[in-house]
Design an enzyme around this catalytic site. Structure first.
Site, PDB file in Angstrom:
ATOM      1  N   TRP A 184       8.045   9.594  -5.485  1.00 13.05           N
ATOM      2  CA  TRP A 184       7.233   8.264  -5.787  1.00 13.05           C
ATOM      3  C   TRP A 184       5.963   8.642  -7.095  1.00 13.05           C
ATOM      4  O   TRP A 184       5.464   9.946  -6.609  1.00 13.05           O
ATOM      5  CB  TRP A 184       6.193   7.564  -5.211  1.00 13.05           C
ATOM      6  CG  TRP A 184       6.222   6.061  -6.129  1.00 13.05           C
ATOM      7  CD1 TRP A 184       6.206   5.201  -6.607  1.00 13.05           C
ATOM      8  CD2 TRP A 184       4.122   6.285  -7.020  1.00 13.05           C
ATOM      9  NE1 TRP A 184       5.677   3.726  -6.905  1.00 13.05           N
ATOM     10  CE2 TRP A 184       4.375   4.099  -8.086  1.00 13.05           C
ATOM     11  CE3 TRP A 184       3.572   6.954  -7.345  1.00 13.05           C
ATOM     12  CZ2 TRP A 184       3.308   4.173  -8.097  1.00 13.05           C
ATOM     13  CZ3 TRP A 184       2.448   6.658  -7.549  1.00 13.05           C
ATOM     14  CH2 TRP A 184       2.520   5.491  -7.777  1.00 13.05           C
TER      15      TRP A 184
ATOM     16  N   ASN B  33       3.867  15.322  -0.737  1.00 11.45           N
ATOM     17  CA  ASN B  33       3.358  14.364  -1.342  1.00 11.45           C
ATOM     18  C   ASN B  33       1.777  14.103  -2.198  1.00 11.45           C
ATOM     19  O   ASN B  33       0.775  14.369  -0.768  1.00 11.45           O
ATOM     20  CB  ASN B  33       3.744  13.171  -0.066  1.00 11.45           C
ATOM     21  CG  ASN B  33       3.022  12.028   0.160  1.00 11.45           C
ATOM     22  OD1 ASN B  33       2.815  11.528  -0.844  1.00 11.45           O
ATOM     23  ND2 ASN B  33       2.458  11.945   1.733  1.00 11.45           N
TER      24      ASN B  33
ATOM     25  N   HIS C  24     -11.043 -24.846 -15.304  1.00 12.19           N
ATOM     26  CA  HIS C  24     -12.530 -23.850 -16.537  1.00 12.19           C
ATOM     27  C   HIS C  24     -11.996 -22.639 -16.685  1.00 12.19           C
ATOM     28  O   HIS C  24     -12.520 -22.015 -17.737  1.00 12.19           O
ATOM     29  CB  HIS C  24     -13.678 -23.339 -15.354  1.00 12.19           C
ATOM     30  CG  HIS C  24     -13.830 -23.815 -14.593  1.00 12.19           C
ATOM     31  ND1 HIS C  24     -15.224 -24.651 -14.818  1.00 12.19           N
ATOM     32  CD2 HIS C  24     -13.740 -24.469 -13.041  1.00 12.19           C
ATOM     33  CE1 HIS C  24     -15.838 -25.473 -14.299  1.00 12.19           C
ATOM     34  NE2 HIS C  24     -14.888 -25.582 -12.812  1.00 12.19           N
TER      35      HIS C  24
ATOM     36  N   GLU D 270       5.428  -8.823  -7.900  1.00 10.30           N
ATOM     37  CA  GLU D 270       6.069  -7.606  -7.271  1.00 10.30           C
ATOM     38  C   GLU D 270       7.512  -7.960  -6.832  1.00 10.30           C
ATOM     39  O   GLU D 270       8.553  -6.394  -7.091  1.00 10.30           O
ATOM     40  CB  GLU D 270       5.190  -7.738  -5.977  1.00 10.30           C
ATOM     41  CG  GLU D 270       5.222  -7.806  -4.240  1.00 10.30           C
ATOM     42  CD  GLU D 270       4.781  -6.976  -3.388  1.00 10.30           C
ATOM     43  OE1 GLU D 270       4.371  -5.848  -3.675  1.00 10.30           O
ATOM     44  OE2 GLU D 270       4.396  -7.326  -2.726  1.00 10.30           O
TER      45      GLU D 270
ATOM     46  N   GLU E 121      -2.000 -14.137  -2.439  1.00  7.27           N
ATOM     47  CA  GLU E 121      -1.051 -13.981  -1.953  1.00  7.27           C
ATOM     48  C   GLU E 121       0.330 -14.395  -2.317  1.00  7.27           C
ATOM     49  O   GLU E 121       1.648 -13.165  -2.147  1.00  7.27           O
ATOM     50  CB  GLU E 121      -0.956 -13.680  -0.856  1.00  7.27           C
ATOM     51  CG  GLU E 121       0.130 -13.305   0.980  1.00  7.27           C
ATOM     52  CD  GLU E 121       0.271 -12.184   0.472  1.00  7.27           C
ATOM     53  OE1 GLU E 121      -0.458 -10.704  -0.437  1.00  7.27           O
ATOM     54  OE2 GLU E 121       1.763 -11.139   0.983  1.00  7.27           O
TER      55      GLU E 121
ATOM     56  N   ARG F 275       9.145   4.822   0.499  1.00 10.35           N
ATOM     57  CA  ARG F 275       7.797   5.633   0.570  1.00 10.35           C
ATOM     58  C   ARG F 275       8.460   5.974  -1.009  1.00 10.35           C
ATOM     59  O   ARG F 275       6.975   6.464  -1.459  1.00 10.35           O
ATOM     60  CB  ARG F 275       7.593   6.495   0.492  1.00 10.35           C
ATOM     61  CG  ARG F 275       7.187   6.496   2.481  1.00 10.35           C
ATOM     62  CD  ARG F 275       7.127   7.476   3.964  1.00 10.35           C
ATOM     63  NE  ARG F 275       5.666   8.282   3.284  1.00 10.35           N
ATOM     64  CZ  ARG F 275       4.765   7.910   3.396  1.00 10.35           C
ATOM     65  NH1 ARG F 275       4.575   7.364   5.063  1.00 10.35           N
ATOM     66  NH2 ARG F 275       3.302   8.667   3.224  1.00 10.35           N
TER      67      ARG F 275
HETATM   68  C1  F6R Z   1       2.194  -5.810  -1.357  1.00 11.18           C
HETATM   69  C2  F6R Z   1       1.623  -5.267   0.018  1.00 11.18           C
HETATM   70  C3  F6R Z   1       0.529  -4.299  -1.257  1.00 11.18           C
HETATM   71  C4  F6R Z   1      -0.301  -3.844   0.314  1.00 11.18           C
HETATM   72  C5  F6R Z   1      -1.226  -2.200   0.104  1.00 11.18           C
HETATM   73  C6  F6R Z   1      -1.813  -1.873   1.501  1.00 11.18           C
HETATM   74  O1  F6R Z   1       3.024  -6.772  -0.780  1.00 11.18           O
HETATM   75  O2  F6R Z   1       2.618  -4.600   0.441  1.00 11.18           O
HETATM   76  O3  F6R Z   1      -0.589  -4.571  -1.818  1.00 11.18           O
HETATM   77  O4  F6R Z   1      -1.033  -4.194   1.080  1.00 11.18           O
HETATM   78  O5  F6R Z   1      -0.806  -1.896  -0.821  1.00 11.18           O
HETATM   79  O6  F6R Z   1      -1.864  -1.128   1.907  1.00 11.18           O
HETATM   80  P1  F6R Z   1      -2.349  -0.969   3.961  1.00 11.18           P
HETATM   81  O7  F6R Z   1      -1.840  -2.616   4.567  1.00 11.18           O
HETATM   82  O8  F6R Z   1      -0.956   0.178   4.380  1.00 11.18           O
HETATM   83  O9  F6R Z   1      -2.961  -0.472   3.487  1.00 11.18           O
END
Ligand code: F6R
Length: 607
Positions: A74, A98, A502, A486, A479, A27
């Site tokens: 974070w 958090n 385009h 990332e 994706e 997290r």
């Molecule tokens: C990319 C990734 C993020 C999540 C996004 C949504 O690998 O994991 O883009 O898909 O933050 O998260 P959720 O699915 O938990 O709502």
């Protein structure tokens, strides 16, 4: 985003807190810290960077005490420095948080006017300072915490520890999740049940606005209005091992490898054995009268929704709108009668997706969600929550959750097609059979690991990479590009193959690798024409296709990866595997931190 934990224990609590933080590190990993009470005295240790730095610090500067709170950060407000690391302390109060306190500037101004100094750049410090001010005015610790919480705006999960109070943790949730764990003469609090899994499986989930007063033997919960409420204790069995890498080098590798097993589980839950029909949980849904579907999500889950648009429109003939949650929620789109809103989220806690869902309440006919965490806020606030059965996903880059989301969404689209009479029983049986065969095909797809490794070595030298796909392969190209950027930090973009000329084709030169995802399906020839346009401009093509496709189009390409032949409708689920492995091995080749990529965290509970 930020993990918090608290323990009122029978034993020394520092190692227990660190162990729990390890399970929450997904997290956030900008800094970590713990605070304990020992003989009534509050003290804390904090370290910048990964949790291991805190563990090292505790070896040299141990922290005694049987009650404590901990945090893995974070950063939102303030750089990831030691000073900004949690727990934040003001006099007798320590706090972990958090979320975001949205009115912190106003609160800071008020405290500053009282002559109070600030030590940090964080919003959280105002919480500790407010509570201390209430204590100094003679309030009890509980009342000081309650009055503090009343003053806060924004989204938060909080845990307070107060000097002299060895048997008390005060916790609160608004917007960010919080779970209370019941032990034997011990009590725990954590951002999720995973953190508490080795300690207990008896969990109480706080509801929105709840505050909790924990002692070792009692739990009192008050709702946002201060009334005592009772919340159920649930048995939540999370295999402690699910937070282990099970012999893999990274969680991401483990989670990619788990896909045949978890998909098989998901399929078993929705497709009853020996029947060509779809079984949904609870009351299910009949799509016969549905006029329109609105799909909303973020990131990878959004790409799952984009894929599902093709399925719902082509198979079930339902018009579909897909939106990014952070845009949807503020655009205030009208939802015509007959609209069903569907939210997709691995964590079930993504702040924007949750806010979008709340916007739809009372406007959409039904609210559905496709989630991985059945106890999550999004699941609980939906009329019908469809679990994806992916198991705990720890790697920050989503992999198995994506393929499980796709699987459940395809099954839902099949149900819609059947409900609306848009699919013959034979066609349904054909799709169901293809889905049942998917885990086996995924196992075969995983065998491309060696070939992908070689391709990744070469890809890792690139500065930019383009992904191309058509139809169902277009969202997958998006994706693939997201996965690559990332975790490898290589700039990657994806385009619908037909869109290339385009504009983006201007980028193509001999330095530009282009990943083309094209099973030999009805659109194959079109995609290959676009691929030829790339090669004519010296672009280096990595073609991912099946043997038939590669046999036709291999000439002149840079590299190829072979996939098993697959039913066209389920191809994106299968082709996710090479996309994931490509990102993974490229990141390894570049030496980046695969499971904890810079600046990212899982479970995005802030806007
Ligand atoms: C990319 C990734 C993020 C999540 C996004 C949504 O690998 O994991 O883009 O898909 O933050 O998260 P959720 O699915 O938990 O709502």
């Amino acid at each position: 985003m930020c993990g918090i934990v608290g323990v009122l224990g029978k034993h020394e609590v520092a190692p227990i807190l660190v162990e729990a933080l390890k399970r929450l590190e997904y997290r956030g990993y900008d800094s970590a810290g713990i605070a304990t009470i020992n003989n009534g005295v509050l003290d804390r240790r904090r370290a910048v960077g990964k949790l291991v730095n805190l563990s090292d610090l505790l070896v040299h500067e141990p922290l005694a005490g049987k009650s404590g709170i901990g945090h893995t950060r974070w950063a939102t407000h303030g750089a990831p420095t030691l000073n900004n690391a949690h727990p934040h302390r003001a006099g007798a109060v320590a706090v972990v948080h958090n979320g975001i306190i949205e009115n912190f500037r106003e609160l800071r101004a008020e405290l500053a006017a009282d002559g109070i100094d600030f030590q940090t750049d964080t919003d959280t410090e105002t919480v500790a300072l407010l509570a201390e001010r209430f204590l100094n005015r003679g309030e009890t610790p509980v009342e000081a915490a309650m009055k503090t919480i009343d003053r806060l705006e924004g989204a938060f999960a909080l845990a307070f520890l107060v000097e002299g109070e060895d048997d008390l943790i005060i916790a609160a949730r608004r917007g960010s999740p919080l779970a209370i764990g019941h032990g034997d003469g011990e009590m725990y609090v954590g951002s999720d049940a995973i953190a508490l899994a080795p300690l207990t499986d008896r969990i109480t989930y706080l509801e929105e606005g709840d505050r909790a007063l924990l002692t070792r033997t009692t739990l009192e919960i008050r709702d946002a209005k201060g009334a005592q409420v009772s919340r159920p204790v649930k048995t939540v069995r999370i295999d402690s091992a699910s937070a282990d890498k099970a012999g893999h080098k990274h969680f991401m590798a483990k989670e990619i490898a788990e896909q045949p097993a978890v998909l098989s589980d998901a399929i078993r839950h929705y497709l009853p054995a020996n029947e060509d029909s779809v079984r949904l949980p609870g009351e299910g849904i009949d799509f016969a009268g549905v006029q329109r579907l609105t799909l909303v999500a973020c990131g990878t889950a959004y790409y799952a929704c984009l894929t599902a648009k093709y399925w719902f429109e082509q198979l079930a003939r339902i018009p579909v709108e897909v939106d990014i949650a952070s845009e949807f929620r503020y655009r205030e789109p009208p939802l015509p009668a007959g609209t069903v809103a569907l939210f997709v989220s691995q964590s079930g806690e993504t702040a924007d997706t949750l806010a979008a869902l709340r916007y739809c309440k009372g406007k959409a006919d039904r609210i559905l969600s496709v989630i991985n965490v059945p106890e999550s806020s999004i699941a609980r606030e939906s009329d019908l929550a469809l679990p994806i059965h992916a198991g705990v996903e720890i790697g920050v880059a989503s992999t198995k959750a994506f393929t499980c989301q796709l699987t459940v969404l395809l099954i839902l689209a099949l149900k819609a097609a059947a409900d609306r009479g848009e699919m013959t029983p034979e066609a349904l049986a054909d799709h169901v059979a293809a889905l049942r065969g998917l885990p086996h095909l995924l196992n075969a797809a995983l065998e491309c690991d060696g070939a992908v490794r070689g391709a990744a070595q070469r890809l890792s030298a690139a500065r930019d990479v383009l992904f191309l796909g058509r139809g169902l392969m277009y969202p997958l190209a998006l994706e693939g590009a997201l996965k690559l950027k990332e975790i490898s930090y290589i700039h990657a973009e994806a385009y619908a193959a037909g869109e290339l000329k385009h504009g983006p084709i201007a980028l193509i030169d001999s330095e530009m690798p282009v990943v083309v995802m094209a099973p030999k399906d009805a659109l194959f020839d079109k995609t290959i024409s676009n691929m030829q346009e790339v090669m004519a401009r010296e672009g280096k093509v990595l073609l991912i296709s099946d043997a038939a496709g590669l046999a036709e189009a291999q000439e002149g390409i840079w590299m190829s990866i072979t996939m098993p032949r697959v039913h066209p409708a389920i191809a994106p689920i299968l082709y996710a595997v090479p996309a994931q492995l490509l990102a993974y091995h490229t990141a390894i080749a570049k030496g980046t931190d695969v499971d904890q990529p810079r600046n990212l965290a899982k479970s995005v509970t802030v806007e």
